[in-house]
Design a protein around this motif. Structure first.
Motif, mmCIF file in Angstrom:
data_model
loop_
_atom_site.group_PDB
_atom_site.id
_atom_site.type_symbol
_atom_site.label_atom_id
_atom_site.label_comp_id
_atom_site.label_asym_id
_atom_site.label_seq_id
_atom_site.Cartn_x
_atom_site.Cartn_y
_atom_site.Cartn_z
ATOM 1 N N LEU A 108 -5.778 49.431 -22.244
ATOM 2 C CA LEU A 108 -4.479 49.247 -21.590
ATOM 3 C C LEU A 108 -3.801 47.957 -22.046
ATOM 4 C CD1 LEU A 108 -5.337 50.559 -18.052
ATOM 5 C CD2 LEU A 108 -3.824 51.620 -19.725
ATOM 6 N N SER A 109 -4.577 46.941 -22.323
ATOM 7 C CA SER A 109 -4.007 45.690 -22.813
ATOM 8 C C SER A 109 -3.319 45.907 -24.159
ATOM 9 C CB SER A 109 -5.112 44.639 -22.945
ATOM 10 O OG SER A 109 -4.610 43.464 -23.511
ATOM 11 N N ARG A 110 -3.977 46.666 -25.052
ATOM 12 C CA ARG A 110 -3.360 46.973 -26.353
ATOM 13 C C ARG A 110 -2.087 47.798 -26.161
ATOM 14 N NH1 ARG A 110 -8.810 47.850 -27.744
ATOM 15 N NH2 ARG A 110 -8.539 50.101 -27.569
ATOM 16 N N ALA A 111 -2.139 48.767 -25.255
ATOM 17 C CA ALA A 111 -0.974 49.621 -25.009
ATOM 18 C C ALA A 111 0.183 48.806 -24.421
ATOM 19 C CB ALA A 111 -1.346 50.766 -24.075
ATOM 20 N N LEU A 112 -0.118 47.940 -23.468
ATOM 21 C CA LEU A 112 0.932 47.113 -22.858
ATOM 22 C C LEU A 112 1.515 46.128 -23.866
ATOM 23 C CD1 LEU A 112 -0.663 46.516 -19.349
ATOM 24 C CD2 LEU A 112 1.371 47.892 -19.874
ATOM 25 N N GLN A 113 0.686 45.657 -24.804
ATOM 26 C CA GLN A 113 1.183 44.766 -25.846
ATOM 27 C C GLN A 113 2.144 45.514 -26.765
ATOM 28 O OE1 GLN A 113 0.758 41.380 -26.064
ATOM 29 N NE2 GLN A 113 2.338 41.582 -27.635
ATOM 30 N N MET A 114 1.841 46.791 -27.060
ATOM 31 C CA MET A 114 2.757 47.613 -27.866
ATOM 32 C C MET A 114 4.107 47.727 -27.163
ATOM 33 S SD MET A 114 0.194 50.676 -29.091
ATOM 34 C CE MET A 114 1.515 51.713 -29.688
ATOM 35 N N CYS A 115 4.074 47.910 -25.851
ATOM 36 C CA CYS A 115 5.320 48.013 -25.079
ATOM 37 C C CYS A 115 6.072 46.687 -25.096
ATOM 38 C CB CYS A 115 5.016 48.428 -23.644
ATOM 39 S SG CYS A 115 4.313 50.075 -23.502
ATOM 40 N N LYS A 116 5.339 45.606 -24.912
ATOM 41 C CA LYS A 116 5.957 44.280 -24.911
ATOM 42 C C LYS A 116 6.606 43.994 -26.263
ATOM 43 C CE LYS A 116 4.893 39.458 -23.911
ATOM 44 N NZ LYS A 116 3.847 38.486 -23.614
ATOM 45 N N ASP A 117 5.940 44.394 -27.355
ATOM 46 C CA ASP A 117 6.490 44.189 -28.691
ATOM 47 C C ASP A 117 7.811 44.935 -28.872
ATOM 48 O OD1 ASP A 117 4.295 42.623 -29.258
ATOM 49 O OD2 ASP A 117 3.268 44.160 -30.456
ATOM 50 N N LYS A 118 7.955 46.068 -28.192
ATOM 51 C CA LYS A 118 9.196 46.856 -28.257
ATOM 52 C C LYS A 118 10.166 46.479 -27.142
ATOM 53 C CE LYS A 118 8.298 49.914 -31.569
ATOM 54 N NZ LYS A 118 9.181 50.313 -32.636
#
Length: 188
Positions: A108-118
């Protein structure tokens, strides 16, 4: 960003009132609630990438926290850990459980980071149970407007024997669903 664990599929502890508040009409437009189901597979990461790339402009996610855009919920379902009745295994069962929780948190941390990057506002949710049932139940309980899942690209025979979360969700989810196929180079 919020993380909530709902054991055993009761789903009653979900953030209903907060989500209802967040989805009230803003400037006459309803905020769209999108759920992306992820697991450890490359296909689910591809589904999240697709949602971030293709839905961003359509549903109006905004970079400002609390802005007028939609809500993206990333859900991960852990398989329930089967405990054995042997007392000698109690410490190992706790370590397995802790490992499951750590893996979920990292995913989930990796997924949330992907969202934050976008620059997409997202929240995460960890559930426990059968993934296909829990995804459909949580989508219904949270009044999700669109469900996005990845597809492993199984043929009809493999899908019949192995089962397919995306196929089940397509037939049982109460909201529209997008099934993201793997890219051609990955599919072949």
């Amino acid at each position: 960003m919020e993380k909530e664990t709902v054991p055993g599929g009761s789903g009653s502890a979900m953030l209903q009132s907060k989500e209802e508040e967040e989805t009230k009409m803003t400037d006459g437009k309803k905020k769209m609630k999108v759920m992306v189901a992820i697991d450890e597979s490359a296909e689910s990461v591809n589904a999240l990438k697709w949602a971030l790339d293709n839905l961003y402009g359509i549903v109006g996610f905004t970079p400002e926290a609390g802005g007028g855009g939609g809500i993206l919920t990333i859900v991960h379902v852990q398989q329930p850990f089967q405990r054995f009745v042997l007392p000698a295994l109690s410490t190992s069962s706790e370590s397995v459980r802790k490992s499951q929780e750590e893996n979920s948190a990292a995913l989930l941390s990796r997924a949330l980071q992907m969202c934050k990057d976008k620059m997409v506002k997202a929240e995460s949710l960890v559930l426990e149970g059968d993934p296909k049932d829990m995804i459909c139940q949580s989508a219904e309980q949270m009044h999700i407007d669109l469900l996005v899942v990845g597809s492993r690209g199984l043929g009809k025979i493999k899908r019949a024997f192995l089962g397919s979360v995306s196929d089940y969700c397509a037939h049982h989810a109460v909201c529209p669903i997008i099934i993201v196929k793997p890219p051609k180079e990955q599919h072949e």
